[in-house]
Design a protein around this motif. Structure first.
Motif, PDB file in Angstrom:
ATOM      1  N   VAL A  54       8.240 -60.142 -61.388  1.00  0.00           N
ATOM      2  CA  VAL A  54       7.207 -61.032 -60.853  1.00  0.00           C
ATOM      3  C   VAL A  54       6.577 -60.444 -59.598  1.00  0.00           C
ATOM      4  O   VAL A  54       5.353 -60.517 -59.405  1.00  0.00           O
ATOM      5  N   ALA A  55       7.385 -59.847 -58.715  1.00  0.00           N
ATOM      6  CA  ALA A  55       6.835 -59.257 -57.486  1.00  0.00           C
ATOM      7  C   ALA A  55       5.866 -58.121 -57.799  1.00  0.00           C
ATOM      8  O   ALA A  55       4.786 -58.020 -57.193  1.00  0.00           O
ATOM      9  N   VAL A  56       6.227 -57.259 -58.739  1.00  0.00           N
ATOM     10  CA  VAL A  56       5.331 -56.163 -59.122  1.00  0.00           C
ATOM     11  C   VAL A  56       4.068 -56.712 -59.773  1.00  0.00           C
ATOM     12  O   VAL A  56       2.951 -56.242 -59.506  1.00  0.00           O
ATOM     13  N   ALA A  57       4.219 -57.730 -60.608  1.00  0.00           N
ATOM     14  CA  ALA A  57       3.061 -58.307 -61.296  1.00  0.00           C
ATOM     15  C   ALA A  57       2.057 -58.887 -60.307  1.00  0.00           C
ATOM     16  O   ALA A  57       0.842 -58.695 -60.443  1.00  0.00           O
ATOM     17  N   LEU A  58       2.536 -59.589 -59.303  1.00  0.00           N
ATOM     18  CA  LEU A  58       1.643 -60.148 -58.286  1.00  0.00           C
ATOM     19  C   LEU A  58       0.902 -59.046 -57.533  1.00  0.00           C
ATOM     20  O   LEU A  58      -0.281 -59.186 -57.208  1.00  0.00           O
ATOM     21  N   SER A  59       1.585 -57.946 -57.254  1.00  0.00           N
ATOM     22  CA  SER A  59       0.943 -56.832 -56.558  1.00  0.00           C
ATOM     23  C   SER A  59      -0.152 -56.206 -57.411  1.00  0.00           C
ATOM     24  O   SER A  59      -1.216 -55.812 -56.897  1.00  0.00           O
ATOM     25  N   VAL A  60       0.085 -56.099 -58.714  1.00  0.00           N
ATOM     26  CA  VAL A  60      -0.938 -55.536 -59.615  1.00  0.00           C
ATOM     27  C   VAL A  60      -2.148 -56.459 -59.685  1.00  0.00           C
ATOM     28  O   VAL A  60      -3.301 -55.997 -59.694  1.00  0.00           O
ATOM     29  N   ILE A  61      -1.923 -57.774 -59.730  1.00  0.00           N
ATOM     30  CA  ILE A  61      -3.034 -58.726 -59.723  1.00  0.00           C
ATOM     31  C   ILE A  61      -3.867 -58.565 -58.458  1.00  0.00           C
ATOM     32  O   ILE A  61      -5.111 -58.541 -58.502  1.00  0.00           O
ATOM     33  N   ALA A  62      -3.200 -58.443 -57.319  1.00  0.00           N
ATOM     34  CA  ALA A  62      -3.914 -58.286 -56.060  1.00  0.00           C
ATOM     35  C   ALA A  62      -4.752 -57.017 -56.059  1.00  0.00           C
ATOM     36  O   ALA A  62      -5.913 -57.018 -55.625  1.00  0.00           O
ATOM     37  N   ALA A  63      -4.186 -55.917 -56.560  1.00  0.00           N
ATOM     38  CA  ALA A  63      -4.923 -54.644 -56.601  1.00  0.00           C
ATOM     39  C   ALA A  63      -6.149 -54.753 -57.500  1.00  0.00           C
ATOM     40  O   ALA A  63      -7.253 -54.329 -57.130  1.00  0.00           O
ATOM     41  N   GLY A  64      -5.975 -55.307 -58.692  1.00  0.00           N
ATOM     42  CA  GLY A  64      -7.104 -55.434 -59.609  1.00  0.00           C
ATOM     43  C   GLY A  64      -8.198 -56.317 -59.060  1.00  0.00           C
ATOM     44  O   GLY A  64      -9.391 -56.017 -59.196  1.00  0.00           O
TER      45      GLY A  64
END
Length: 395
Positions: A54-64
Motif C-alpha cells: 500500500v505504501a508503494v502504491a500511494l507513492s506511485v499514485i502521487a508520482a503519476g
C-alpha cells in the motif's frame, strides 16, 4: 482510486483541444490497469505484506498525478494518469478489502467488506466537488497536485499504523475460535496469481462472476463516474453542480454498501446480486430524460437510488468468491475485479466515442441498462457450492 476523467475532462478538452475519445482512451487504460493489477497485488500482499504494498502504491499514485502537471501530449496523459495512477490505484483496489477481511475477520465478513468498500468508493466521489472547484477556479493542474499531496500524506500513517496480520499485534481474528500464528510469506507472487487464475477459469462460477462484475464496472466507473459530468455539461449543467451530484452518490453509497454487507451475512448472495443489477438497469433507462440545466427533484431521486446501489454488488461478489474458492478467494476476486475494470475501460472509451459520433450519450445509457438486465440473469445462474456431508456413521 484517484479521481479521473469525470472531473477534469471538459477542462482538459478545451485546454488541449483533445477529443472526448482521446481522453476516454487514457481513462480506459487507467481503468484496465486498475483491475489487471489487483490479483498480482493480492499475491504481493501475501509475499511482502499489506503495509509495504500500500505504501508503494500511494507513492506511485502521487508520482503519476504530479507528472501530469507538465504533460503537453495525449501519450503523456496515457502514461502518467493511465499507466502510473492505474497501477498504483489497482494495487489498493478491492482485492485489498478482500485480503484484510479474510485475514482479520471470521464473523461479520460481509458487513466489514461493505464498510471497507463503501469507504473506498465514496472517497472517490466525495472529493469531486473540491477538485471541481479547483478546476473551475484555478485549472486542472492544482487539482492534480492536490491528488498527489493527498496520496503522499497518507503514506506515513500506513507505515506506522497498518499491520499485515492479527498475529502482529498478538490478537486472534475477530470471531476465530483461537489464536492463529502469522503464516509464512508466499513466494512467487506472479506465478501464484496466474496459477489461481488458470484453476478458477476451469469453473463456471468464475466466468459468471467475471461477467456480472464486468457489467458492474461498465455501468458505474466506466459510465456514470466517467461520463456523467460531461453528459450533464452537455445539457448546460454547471460542472460543480454535476460533481456535487456524484458526491451525493458517494454519501448514499456508504449506506447502501454497508447495508449490502449486512444483507450478505444473512441472505443468499446470488439473489442479492440479481436484485441489485435489475434495479440499476431500470434506473439507467430513466437517466437520459432527467439530465437538465438545473437539478430537479427527479434527478435527486435518481442520485439517491443509484447511490444506494453503486457498490452494493461488492460484498455478495466477494462472498461468492470465498464460498467457491476458499483460501484463494482474494486472488480470484482480484481477477474478477480485473473483469470489472475491463468492462469499465471499454465503456469509458466507447462512451466517449459514442458522444463524438452521435452528439449525445443516450445510446450508452440505454445499452448499459440492457446489460444490467443480462447481469441479473447471470447472477441467478450461479449455483451454490454443495456443502460437504459427513460420511455415514460419522457424528
Amino acid at each position: 482510486m484517484a479521481p479521473t476523467y469525470s472531473y477534469d475532462a471538459p477542462n482538459i478538452y478545451h485546454k488541449f483541444d483533445w477529443s472526448r475519445g482521446t481522453i476516454g482512451f487514457a481513462v480506459s487504460v487507467h481503468l484496465a490497469l486498475y483491475g489487471l493489477t489487483a490479483p498480482f497485488a493480492a499475491a504481493l500482499m501475501d509475499r511482502y505484506g499489506i503495509r509495504r504494498v500500500v505504501a508503494v502504491a500511494l507513492s506511485v499514485i502521487a508520482a503519476g498525478s504530479v507528472l501530469t502537471v507538465w504533460m503537453t501530449a495525449p501519450w503523456q496523459l496515457v502514461l502518467y494518469w493511465g499507466v502510473l495512477v492505474g497501477l498504483g490505484s489497482g494495487s489498493m483496489a478491492l482485492a485489498f478489502a478482500a485480503t484484510v477481511t479474510n485475514r482479520w475477520f471470521v464473523k461479520r465478513r460481509g458487513l466489514v467488506t461493505g464498510v471497507l468498500t463503501a469507504a473506498g468508493a465514496s472517497g472517490q466521489l466525495v472529493f469531486l466537488p473540491l477538485l471541481s472547484w479547483l478546476v473551475d477556479n484555478h485549472g486542472w493542474r492544482p487539482a492534480a497536485i492536490t491528488v498527489a499531496l493527498s496520496a503522499l500524506a497518507v503514506v506515513p500513517f500506513v507505515w506506522l499504523l497498518l499491520r499485515d496480520h492479527p498475529a502482529d499485534v498478538g490478537l486472534a481474528a475477530y470471531g476465530a475460535e483461537g489464536f492463529a500464528p502469522k503464516p509464512d510469506p508466499v513466494p512467487g507472487a506472479a506465478r501464484r496469481a496466474l496459477t489461481v487464475l488458470f484453476r478458477a477459469a476451469r469453473t463456471g462460477p468464475f466466468w459468471l462472476l467475471a461477467g456480472t462484475f464486468a457489467i458492474c464496472g461498465a455501468s458505474t466507473n466506466g459510465l456514470v463516474k466517467t461520463h456523467f459530468i460531461p453528459a450533464a455539461h452537455d445539457e448546460h449543467m454547471p460542472i460543480t453542480a454535476a460533481a456535487s451530484l456524484l458526491a451525493v452518490i458517494g454519501v448514499f453509497d456508504v449506506v447502501g454498501t454497508i447495508a449490502s454487507g449486512w444483507f450478505t451475512d444473512r441472505f443468499e448472495a446470488r439473489r442479492l446480486l440479481a436484485v441489485y443489477y435489475a434495479l440499476r438497469g431500470v434506473s439507467l433507462l430513466f437517466l437520459p430524460v432527467l439530465l437538465a440545466p438545473s437539478v430537479q427533484p427527479p434527478m435527486i431521486f435518481f442520485i439517491v437510488f443509484y447511490g444506494l446501489d453503486w457498490v452494493a454488488t461488492v460484498p455478495p461478489t466477494i462472498a461468492l468468491c470465498r464460498e467457491h474458492y476458499g483460501d484463494d478467494s482474494a486472488i480470484v476476486f482480484g481477477w474478477v475485479l480485473a473483469s470489472h475494470q475491463i468492462g469499465a475501460a471499454a465503456v469509458a472509451f466507447a462512451g466517449g466515442v459514442a458522444r463524438d459520433v452521435f452528439g449525445s450519450y443516450d445510446v450508452v445509457w440505454y445499452a448499459s441498462g440492457a446489460l444490467c438486465a443480462a447481469a441479473a440473469l447471470m447472477a441467478l445462474v450461479i449455483r451454490r457450492k454443495p456443502v460437504p456431508q459427513p460420511a455415514p456413521g460419522v457424528a
